[in-house]
Motif scaffolding. Structure first.
Motif, mmCIF file in Angstrom:
data_model
loop_
_atom_site.group_PDB
_atom_site.id
_atom_site.type_symbol
_atom_site.label_atom_id
_atom_site.label_comp_id
_atom_site.label_asym_id
_atom_site.label_seq_id
_atom_site.Cartn_x
_atom_site.Cartn_y
_atom_site.Cartn_z
ATOM 1 N N LYS A 241 15.955 1.454 4.179
ATOM 2 C CA LYS A 241 15.592 2.762 3.638
ATOM 3 C C LYS A 241 14.728 2.674 2.371
ATOM 4 O O LYS A 241 15.108 3.171 1.305
ATOM 5 N N LYS B 285 14.988 6.682 1.635
ATOM 6 C CA LYS B 285 16.272 6.853 0.948
ATOM 7 C C LYS B 285 16.349 8.229 0.278
ATOM 8 O O LYS B 285 17.382 8.876 0.291
ATOM 9 N N TYR B 286 15.235 8.667 -0.295
ATOM 10 C CA TYR B 286 15.186 9.983 -0.918
ATOM 11 C C TYR B 286 15.459 11.072 0.122
ATOM 12 O O TYR B 286 16.303 11.948 -0.086
ATOM 13 N N PHE B 287 14.738 11.020 1.241
ATOM 14 C CA PHE B 287 14.941 12.021 2.301
ATOM 15 C C PHE B 287 16.372 11.984 2.816
ATOM 16 O O PHE B 287 16.983 13.021 3.063
ATOM 17 N N PRO C 111 11.716 3.663 -0.243
ATOM 18 C CA PRO C 111 11.221 5.002 -0.577
ATOM 19 C C PRO C 111 10.073 5.400 0.343
ATOM 20 O O PRO C 111 9.273 4.544 0.702
ATOM 21 N N PRO C 112 9.989 6.615 0.747
ATOM 22 C CA PRO C 112 10.828 7.767 0.423
ATOM 23 C C PRO C 112 11.973 7.990 1.411
ATOM 24 O O PRO C 112 12.619 9.017 1.372
ATOM 25 N N LYS D 106 18.574 13.715 0.176
ATOM 26 C CA LYS D 106 18.250 15.081 -0.252
ATOM 27 C C LYS D 106 18.156 16.105 0.879
ATOM 28 O O LYS D 106 18.442 17.276 0.656
ATOM 29 N N ASP E 82 14.768 11.234 8.404
ATOM 30 C CA ASP E 82 14.656 9.926 7.763
ATOM 31 C C ASP E 82 14.350 8.829 8.780
ATOM 32 O O ASP E 82 13.653 7.861 8.472
#
Length: 168
Positions: free
Chosen positions: A126, A131-133, A128-129, A136, A146
């Motif tokens: 994961k 892991k962010y998705f 970036p992005p 969030k 993701d």
């Protein structure tokens, strides 16, 4: 990273009793442990090997869009039923994303094997992005999205490898 190892798995009977659950759990492959996502991705590859050659690009693009949309609904509903937003056994997201990768990957065993490894690497690590998705965006869309981004990473690397002539 979330600790997904302590999540209780539902019974096979519960999964098989409803079409949405069956799809979300990747036709039951999400019940296999350890590494449910890898099992789901392997099943996706097997299904691809058996069925995908008969589909035109238009048919495949429609199928993938519908599989994504249905997955958003099914994964959201099943996650809500299990009270776990992205249960480790929900693997339809891996399946749809890997079908996208296979559709755009050269049709050779070694190219598909590399694509499999790349997709699993990006889905697990994961970067970036992704892991962010993953953290969030909630609900079924987040579960599905993701993995689509992980597929995009795998496809980018595959495009470079193909451009360098590895599968010529």
């Amino acid at each position: 990273m979330r600790d997904r190892t302590r999540v209780a798995y539902p019974s096979a009977r519960w999964v098989m009793s409803d079409p949405g659950r069956l799809i979300a759990f990747g036709l039951g492959s999400g019940l296999l442990r350890p590494a449910s996502g890898t099992w789901g991705t392997l099943l996706a590859w097997l299904i691809w090997a058996v069925a995908a050659g008969a589909a035109s690009d238009l048919a495949m693009s429609i199928f993938l869009a519908l599989a994504f949309l249905y997955g958003c609904w099914a994964c959201h509903r099943v996650g809500r039923e299990l009270q776990v937003g992205d249960h480790v056994g929900i693997v339809w997201d891996e399946m749809v994303a890997f079908w996208l990768v296979l559709w755009l990957t050269p049709d050779t065993f070694y190219a598909q094997l590399l694509a499999f490894g790349l997709f699993r690497l990006f889905d697990i690590a994961k970067p970036p992005p992704i892991k962010y998705f993953d953290s969030k965006i909630k609900g079924g869309f987040g579960v599905m999205w993701d993995d689509i981004v992980a597929a995009a990473y795998a496809l980018l690397v595959m495009a470079i490898v193909v451009r360098l002539g590895a599968f010529a």
